[in-house]
Motif scaffolding. Structure first.
Motif, PDB file in Angstrom:
ATOM      1  N   LYS A 199     -23.149  -0.429  81.676  1.00 38.37           N
ATOM      2  CA  LYS A 199     -22.985  -0.174  83.111  1.00 38.37           C
ATOM      3  C   LYS A 199     -23.584  -1.314  83.936  1.00 38.37           C
ATOM      4  N   GLU A 200     -24.799  -1.731  83.561  1.00 38.35           N
ATOM      5  CA  GLU A 200     -25.439  -2.839  84.277  1.00 38.35           C
ATOM      6  C   GLU A 200     -24.650  -4.135  84.105  1.00 38.35           C
ATOM      7  N   ARG A 201     -24.080  -4.327  82.923  1.00 35.42           N
ATOM      8  CA  ARG A 201     -23.305  -5.551  82.687  1.00 35.42           C
ATOM      9  C   ARG A 201     -22.051  -5.568  83.563  1.00 35.42           C
ATOM     10  N   ARG A 202     -21.407  -4.423  83.713  1.00 36.80           N
ATOM     11  CA  ARG A 202     -20.234  -4.347  84.588  1.00 36.80           C
ATOM     12  C   ARG A 202     -20.617  -4.640  86.038  1.00 36.80           C
ATOM     13  N   GLU A 203     -21.803  -4.228  86.431  1.00 36.97           N
ATOM     14  CA  GLU A 203     -22.262  -4.425  87.807  1.00 36.97           C
ATOM     15  C   GLU A 203     -22.908  -5.793  88.026  1.00 36.97           C
ATOM     16  N   GLY A 204     -22.983  -6.591  86.949  1.00 34.64           N
ATOM     17  CA  GLY A 204     -23.592  -7.917  87.061  1.00 34.64           C
ATOM     18  C   GLY A 204     -25.090  -7.886  87.175  1.00 34.64           C
ATOM     19  N   LEU A 205     -25.732  -6.848  86.611  1.00 34.86           N
ATOM     20  CA  LEU A 205     -27.176  -6.667  86.751  1.00 34.86           C
ATOM     21  C   LEU A 205     -27.937  -6.772  85.432  1.00 34.86           C
ATOM     22  N   HIS A 206     -27.218  -6.940  84.338  1.00 38.69           N
ATOM     23  CA  HIS A 206     -27.879  -6.868  83.032  1.00 38.69           C
ATOM     24  C   HIS A 206     -28.421  -8.230  82.599  1.00 38.69           C
ATOM     25  N   LEU A 207     -29.666  -8.207  82.146  1.00 38.81           N
ATOM     26  CA  LEU A 207     -30.301  -9.395  81.567  1.00 38.81           C
ATOM     27  C   LEU A 207     -30.530  -9.155  80.082  1.00 38.81           C
ATOM     28  N   ASP A 208     -29.928  -9.993  79.258  1.00 39.27           N
ATOM     29  CA  ASP A 208     -30.193  -9.910  77.822  1.00 39.27           C
ATOM     30  C   ASP A 208     -31.627 -10.343  77.539  1.00 39.27           C
TER      31      ASP A 208
END
Length: 369
Positions: free
Chosen positions: A135-144
């Motif tokens: 979900k965060e990756r879709r929203e551009g919020l995810h940090l690996d």
């Protein structure tokens, strides 16, 4: 910084540009400033990571996502600098000190690693489950995980005034006292002027009246970060008085872009210096100097951009009285509207009250029967 002029004329703005350029060249800012806020440190760090990570950090800022706090990233920088100083100490002629140095380095490294774990592994600040991460990756919020590590590496270089170790602090205190004593004794002697000049030179290198930095890039970024903090913390900037200006200028992105340019300039300058140290012919030397001249043009433009941010901070702080008056007027108008609304609804309230009383009377009559 009050001694930076925030006035509006072209001449005064040019003077401010020159002042900022000069301060950065000296690697010195007047007085002592508070460390950068976590927000300013994050913006500066965003300018030092790769583009995908930078985009995520900006998105997270706009979404109100923060990083774990460790009590200030300027403190982290001081720990890293202290560790590096111990690592750089030469123990070849002092084998007995090698163990002491290694122990101190190990202690500092342990503290830094603990702070890395706090920042990188926080379950409260990053998505932990697969679904949440998607979900965060879709929203551009995810940090690996590797991106968080890169962000922490950048935060380790947060601009901060130089700190001296205990031995150096005692030495500087002795020098301060000695120069003051010599100046007093020599003031009325024939060589008084020369002594005053000499003590001035000493002061330039050892005084602690001002914040000093390792290079002009750290000076520039710290000045930009403190200006960001001054604007952002100002009640005037958060008021309706500057609502239009807040929508016109994204402060966080402005600081990120300044950090991107400063980081790029520093990297290229280091490479040029390496080439200059190894060059063997005049043609290469001339080319290096030409490239350095081109970089100075970019540097001047960048210091001008920071000067504009300093000017904005000065203007915002100087207008806080006007903003309070404007907000008071807005609240008064709002209060007038609310009063008029209340008065206008008084008839319907009376009807509602009568209706409630009517229902109550009905219940009372029914109960008596």
């Amino acid at each position: 910084m009050s001694e930076f002029d925030g006035s509006g004329s072209a001449e005064q703005r040019a003077r401010l540009d020159d002042e900022v350029h000069s301060r950065c060249a000296d690697c010195r800012l007047p007085g002592h400033s508070e460390p950068l806020s976590d927000a300013a440190a994050l913006a500066v760090a965003a300018g030092q990571v790769d583009e995908p990570t930078r985009v995520v950090l900006i998105n997270r800022w706009h979404a109100g996502r923060s990083l774990p706090s460790i009590g200030g990233f300027g403190t982290l920088r001081n720990l890293v600098d202290e560790r590096d100083r111990w690592l750089a100490k030469d123990t070849t002629s002092k084998p007995g000190s090698a163990l002491v140095y290694r122990v101190r380095v190990a202690e500092l490294t342990k503290r830094i690693d603990h702070q890395r774990t706090t920042v990188v592994m926080s379950n409260r600040h990053y998505a932990t489950g697969v679904r949440a991460a998607r979900k965060e990756r879709r929203e551009g919020l995810h940090l690996d995980l590797d991106q968080r590590d890169a962000v922490f590496d950048a935060l380790m270089r947060t601009p901060a005034p130089r700190k001296f170790g205990p031995v150096a602090e005692r030495g500087l205190s002795l020098v301060d006292a000695a120069t003051e004593r010599v100046s007093t004794l020599a003031r009325r002697t024939p060589v008084g002027d020369r002594v005053e000049w000499a003590t001035g030179v000493v002061d330039q290198f050892v005084d602690r009246k001002d914040d000093r930095f390792v290079d002009r890039y750290d000076t520039l970024l710290f000045l930009a970060g403190t200006s960001f903090d001054r604007v952002r913390r100002s009640p005037a900037w958060q008021s309706t008085y500057f609502e239009i200006q807040r929508n016109q200028l994204d402060l966080f992105v402005e600081l990120v872009e300044i950090a991107v340019d400063a980081t790029s300039l520093r990297t290229v300058a280091i490479e040029l210096n390496r080439i200059g140290e190894t060059m063997v012919d005049e043609e290469t030397a001339a080319q290096v100097e030409s490239r350095r001249g081109a970089l100075e043009v970019v540097w001047t433009q960048l210091t001008g951009r920071v000067a504009a941010l300093v000017r904005l901070a000065n203007l915002v702080e100087s207008s806080e009285g006007e903003a309070r008056t404007s907000d008071a007027m807005a609240r008064a108008h709002s209060l007038d509207d609310r009063i008029d609304d209340l008065v206008g609804r008084s008839g319907s309230r009376e009807m509602s009250a009568e209706n409630t009383h009517f229902v109550g009377d009905q219940m009372r009559t029914q109960w008596r029967e």
